[in-house]
Design a protein around this motif. Structure first.
Motif, PDB file in Angstrom:
ATOM      1  N   LYS A 199      21.827  48.019  -1.227  1.00  0.00           N
ATOM      2  CA  LYS A 199      20.552  48.059  -1.942  1.00  0.00           C
ATOM      3  C   LYS A 199      20.507  47.110  -3.137  1.00  0.00           C
ATOM      4  CE  LYS A 199      20.926  51.760  -5.309  1.00  0.00           C
ATOM      5  NZ  LYS A 199      20.383  53.016  -5.790  1.00  0.00           N
ATOM      6  N   SER A 200      21.650  46.692  -3.646  1.00  0.00           N
ATOM      7  CA  SER A 200      21.626  45.777  -4.787  1.00  0.00           C
ATOM      8  C   SER A 200      20.960  44.455  -4.417  1.00  0.00           C
ATOM      9  CB  SER A 200      23.028  45.543  -5.338  1.00  0.00           C
ATOM     10  OG  SER A 200      23.829  44.858  -4.404  1.00  0.00           O
ATOM     11  N   LEU A 201      21.114  44.019  -3.166  1.00  0.00           N
ATOM     12  CA  LEU A 201      20.452  42.784  -2.735  1.00  0.00           C
ATOM     13  C   LEU A 201      18.950  42.971  -2.593  1.00  0.00           C
ATOM     14  CD1 LEU A 201      22.973  41.435  -0.104  1.00  0.00           C
ATOM     15  CD2 LEU A 201      22.566  40.599  -2.410  1.00  0.00           C
ATOM     16  N   ALA A 202      18.528  44.157  -2.197  1.00  0.00           N
ATOM     17  CA  ALA A 202      17.100  44.420  -2.038  1.00  0.00           C
ATOM     18  C   ALA A 202      16.380  44.381  -3.385  1.00  0.00           C
ATOM     19  CB  ALA A 202      16.881  45.771  -1.375  1.00  0.00           C
ATOM     20  N   GLY A 203      17.101  44.632  -4.455  1.00  0.00           N
ATOM     21  CA  GLY A 203      16.501  44.623  -5.780  1.00  0.00           C
ATOM     22  C   GLY A 203      16.454  43.253  -6.423  1.00  0.00           C
ATOM     23  N   GLN A 204      17.004  42.235  -5.758  1.00  0.00           N
ATOM     24  CA  GLN A 204      17.008  40.885  -6.308  1.00  0.00           C
ATOM     25  C   GLN A 204      15.656  40.216  -6.097  1.00  0.00           C
ATOM     26  OE1 GLN A 204      19.592  39.432  -7.989  1.00  0.00           O
ATOM     27  NE2 GLN A 204      20.525  41.437  -7.800  1.00  0.00           N
ATOM     28  N   PRO A 205      15.246  39.403  -7.038  1.00  0.00           N
ATOM     29  CA  PRO A 205      14.017  38.642  -6.820  1.00  0.00           C
ATOM     30  C   PRO A 205      14.137  37.784  -5.571  1.00  0.00           C
ATOM     31  CG  PRO A 205      14.754  38.445  -9.097  1.00  0.00           C
ATOM     32  CD  PRO A 205      15.851  39.138  -8.327  1.00  0.00           C
ATOM     33  N   ARG A 206      13.073  37.675  -4.824  1.00  0.00           N
ATOM     34  CA  ARG A 206      13.065  36.925  -3.571  1.00  0.00           C
ATOM     35  C   ARG A 206      13.577  35.508  -3.754  1.00  0.00           C
ATOM     36  NH1 ARG A 206       7.754  37.128  -0.060  1.00  0.00           N
ATOM     37  NH2 ARG A 206       8.107  39.262  -0.696  1.00  0.00           N
TER      38      ARG A 206
END
Length: 52
Positions: A33-40
């Motif tokens: 989930k840490s990657l899902a929270g990164q800006p696109r």
């Protein structure tokens, strides 16, 4: 969702339920989930437009 509830209080299930995705679909694109929270823009750096 992260801004509403805080990163630690959001689960992968929370992330997938809202748009109607499965956990399997989530993990196809993100390892956690840490990657899902990164800006696109950090996940997909500038891509060249495709011309037809």
């Amino acid at each position: 969702m992260f801004l509403e509830r805080g990163f630690e209080n959001v689960t992968v299930t929370d992330i997938t339920e809202r748009p109607g995705l499965t956990r399997g679909t989530f993990f196809r694109y993100f390892t956690d989930k840490s990657l899902a929270g990164q800006p696109r823009r950090l996940l997909w750096p500038r891509c060249s437009p495709v011309s037809a």
